[in-house]
Design an enzyme around this catalytic site. Structure first.
Site, PDB file in Angstrom:
ATOM      1  N   HIS A   1       5.694   5.977  11.303  1.00 53.75           N
ATOM      2  CA  HIS A   1       5.132   5.855   9.955  1.00 53.75           C
ATOM      3  C   HIS A   1       4.271   7.105   9.740  1.00 53.75           C
ATOM      4  O   HIS A   1       3.050   7.037   9.704  1.00 53.75           O
ATOM      5  CB  HIS A   1       4.292   4.577   9.874  1.00 53.75           C
ATOM      6  CG  HIS A   1       3.979   4.132   8.476  1.00 53.75           C
ATOM      7  ND1 HIS A   1       4.255   4.882   7.362  1.00 53.75           N
ATOM      8  CD2 HIS A   1       3.411   2.983   8.009  1.00 53.75           C
ATOM      9  CE1 HIS A   1       3.869   4.243   6.282  1.00 53.75           C
ATOM     10  NE2 HIS A   1       3.353   3.083   6.650  1.00 53.75           N
TER      11      HIS A   1
ATOM     12  N   ARG B   1      11.560   3.688   2.871  1.00 51.17           N
ATOM     13  CA  ARG B   1      11.206   2.791   3.973  1.00 51.17           C
ATOM     14  C   ARG B   1      12.438   1.969   4.319  1.00 51.17           C
ATOM     15  O   ARG B   1      13.110   1.447   3.435  1.00 51.17           O
ATOM     16  CB  ARG B   1      10.045   1.873   3.605  1.00 51.17           C
ATOM     17  CG  ARG B   1       9.838   0.763   4.651  1.00 51.17           C
ATOM     18  CD  ARG B   1       8.558  -0.012   4.427  1.00 51.17           C
ATOM     19  NE  ARG B   1       7.411   0.803   4.802  1.00 51.17           N
ATOM     20  CZ  ARG B   1       6.165   0.316   4.914  1.00 51.17           C
ATOM     21  NH1 ARG B   1       5.928  -0.955   4.670  1.00 51.17           N
ATOM     22  NH2 ARG B   1       5.171   1.107   5.246  1.00 51.17           N
TER      23      ARG B   1
ATOM     24  N   ARG C   1       0.807  -1.219   0.000  1.00 50.78           N
ATOM     25  CA  ARG C   1       0.000   0.000   0.000  1.00 50.78           C
ATOM     26  C   ARG C   1       0.841   1.271   0.000  1.00 50.78           C
ATOM     27  O   ARG C   1       0.596   2.191  -0.774  1.00 50.78           O
ATOM     28  CB  ARG C   1      -0.939   0.033   1.215  1.00 50.78           C
ATOM     29  CG  ARG C   1      -2.238  -0.697   1.032  1.00 50.78           C
ATOM     30  CD  ARG C   1      -2.733  -1.254   2.345  1.00 50.78           C
ATOM     31  NE  ARG C   1      -1.750  -2.188   2.863  1.00 50.78           N
ATOM     32  CZ  ARG C   1      -1.666  -3.464   2.461  1.00 50.78           C
ATOM     33  NH1 ARG C   1      -2.518  -3.923   1.600  1.00 50.78           N
ATOM     34  NH2 ARG C   1      -0.738  -4.243   2.934  1.00 50.78           N
ATOM     35  N   THR C   2       1.825   1.327   0.899  1.00 46.85           N
ATOM     36  CA  THR C   2       2.589   2.571   1.033  1.00 46.85           C
ATOM     37  C   THR C   2       3.351   2.879  -0.250  1.00 46.85           C
ATOM     38  O   THR C   2       3.294   3.997  -0.775  1.00 46.85           O
ATOM     39  CB  THR C   2       3.566   2.477   2.224  1.00 46.85           C
ATOM     40  OG1 THR C   2       2.821   2.214   3.417  1.00 46.85           O
ATOM     41  CG2 THR C   2       4.335   3.766   2.397  1.00 46.85           C
TER      42      THR C   2
ATOM     43  N   LYS D   1      25.655  -5.449  -1.953  1.00 50.57           N
ATOM     44  CA  LYS D   1      27.102  -5.579  -2.117  1.00 50.57           C
ATOM     45  C   LYS D   1      27.861  -4.915  -0.968  1.00 50.57           C
ATOM     46  O   LYS D   1      29.090  -4.889  -0.981  1.00 50.57           O
ATOM     47  CB  LYS D   1      27.535  -4.942  -3.434  1.00 50.57           C
ATOM     48  CG  LYS D   1      26.846  -5.501  -4.671  1.00 50.57           C
ATOM     49  CD  LYS D   1      27.238  -4.696  -5.904  1.00 50.57           C
ATOM     50  CE  LYS D   1      26.475  -5.146  -7.146  1.00 50.57           C
ATOM     51  NZ  LYS D   1      26.783  -4.292  -8.316  1.00 50.57           N
TER      52      LYS D   1
END
Length: 310
Positions: free
Chosen positions: A130, A102, A52-53, A81
């Site tokens: 959030h 995120r 959703r985000t 890496k």
């Protein structure tokens, strides 16, 4: 804020900031395809899974006429890496006007905002915050209740790791509403957030029982998923994952204005028989994420919103 045009923590925002973003979200609900980001590029860096985000942020940029670059799986990037977060941020900032990120580490977005030459939007950092979810939550509450004051908001489930409920508490210091915390002792609201409530005059009660009395006195019930990914002890997760579940019959005597919210995804905490109840609002809540995130993106980029000229 360390970088005034980043959007990292809801605690950085004044009451006026929040109300202005809600007004902007309302504008975008009526005008979702305002092409005011022409020529802008947004980078979405998702070091942690999201549906959703990420999709709502990317849709927000696309509908406003901008372009999106980025990744949804960090294992396909140079971080696999061994590239540091600093180097990733500095590299991507060469290509984008805004970075939406995120990350699984608490504080990662704050750190990124301190080193990045372009604005950072926090799309979730570990179990910490959030803030864009909080804005769509506040917009959903305001739309359905007509106010953010004088409400009884019941938070249910994972209050320990649930960054959405932590951010909501920080935003609601500006408004006069009461909270009910419903959780088992293993997932209770952390002490620091209860101390925050005490310091900011936020009234709250704690209970382990998701009782008829709690349900029937609520204006908002905010259900949360018990997050398996936050547990190091899977036996503990199995013990607590299904303790709180909302079924349609439990709403029979609830208030007419009650709305059920959930940041999604759900697992077992809202039964499917709730979906057709007019008090279920979680899918509309997710849709509101588009408008709230359009408002946030324009705000951090300093893009003039047409409503301010009206």
């Amino acid at each position: 804020m360390d970088k005034p045009n980043s959007f990292v923590s809801i605690s950085d925002m004044t009451k006026e900031d929040i109300l202005n973003l809600l007004a902007d979200a309302d504008y975008f609900e009526s005008n979702p395809n305002s092409r005011i980001l022409q020529g802008k590029v947004a980078a979405t860096l998702f070091f942690e899974p999201s549906t959703r985000t990420r999709l709502s942020f990317e849709t927000a940029v696309n509908r406003l006429g901008g372009r999106v670059i980025g990744f949804s799986d960090a294992s396909t990037t140079s971080s696999s890496k061994g590239e540091s977060l600093k180097d990733t941020i500095m590299m991507v900032s060469n290509y984008a006007d805004i970075i939406i990120m995120r990350h699984y580490l608490e504080g990662a977005a704050q750190y990124a905002s301190e080193i990045s030459p372009v604005p950072i939007v926090n799309a979730g950092d570990g179990a910490n915050q959030h803030p864009s979810q909080t804005m769509l939550d506040l917009y959903s509450i305001y739309k359905t209740q007509g106010t953010l004051d004088g409400l009884t908001i019941t938070l249910v489930g994972d209050l320990k790791y649930g960054r959405t409920v932590h951010s909501m508490l920080q935003a609601m210091k500006h408004f006069n509403s009461k909270f009910v915390f419903v959780a088992c002792k293993e997932l209770a609201m952390p002490v620091e957030y209860k101390e925050f409530c005490d310091a900011n005059g936020i009234e709250y009660v704690e209970t382990t029982e998701f009782s008829p009395d709690v349900i029937n006195n609520s204006d908002i019930i905010y259900m949360t998923r018990v997050q398996r990914e936050r547990f190091s002890d899977l036996e503990e997760y199995e013990r607590v994952k299904d303790l709180y579940a909302l079924h349609n019959s439990m709403l029979d005597n609830s208030k007419p204005n009650l709305k059920i919210l959930h940041p999604l995804p759900r697992v077992n905490e809202i039964a499917y028989d709730v979906d057709n109840n007019t008090k279920a609002y979680y899918f509309q809540q997710a849709k509101n994420g588009l408008y709230a995130r359009q408002a946030i993106i324009c705000n951090v980029l300093g893009v003039e919103i047409p409503r301010k000229n009206s």
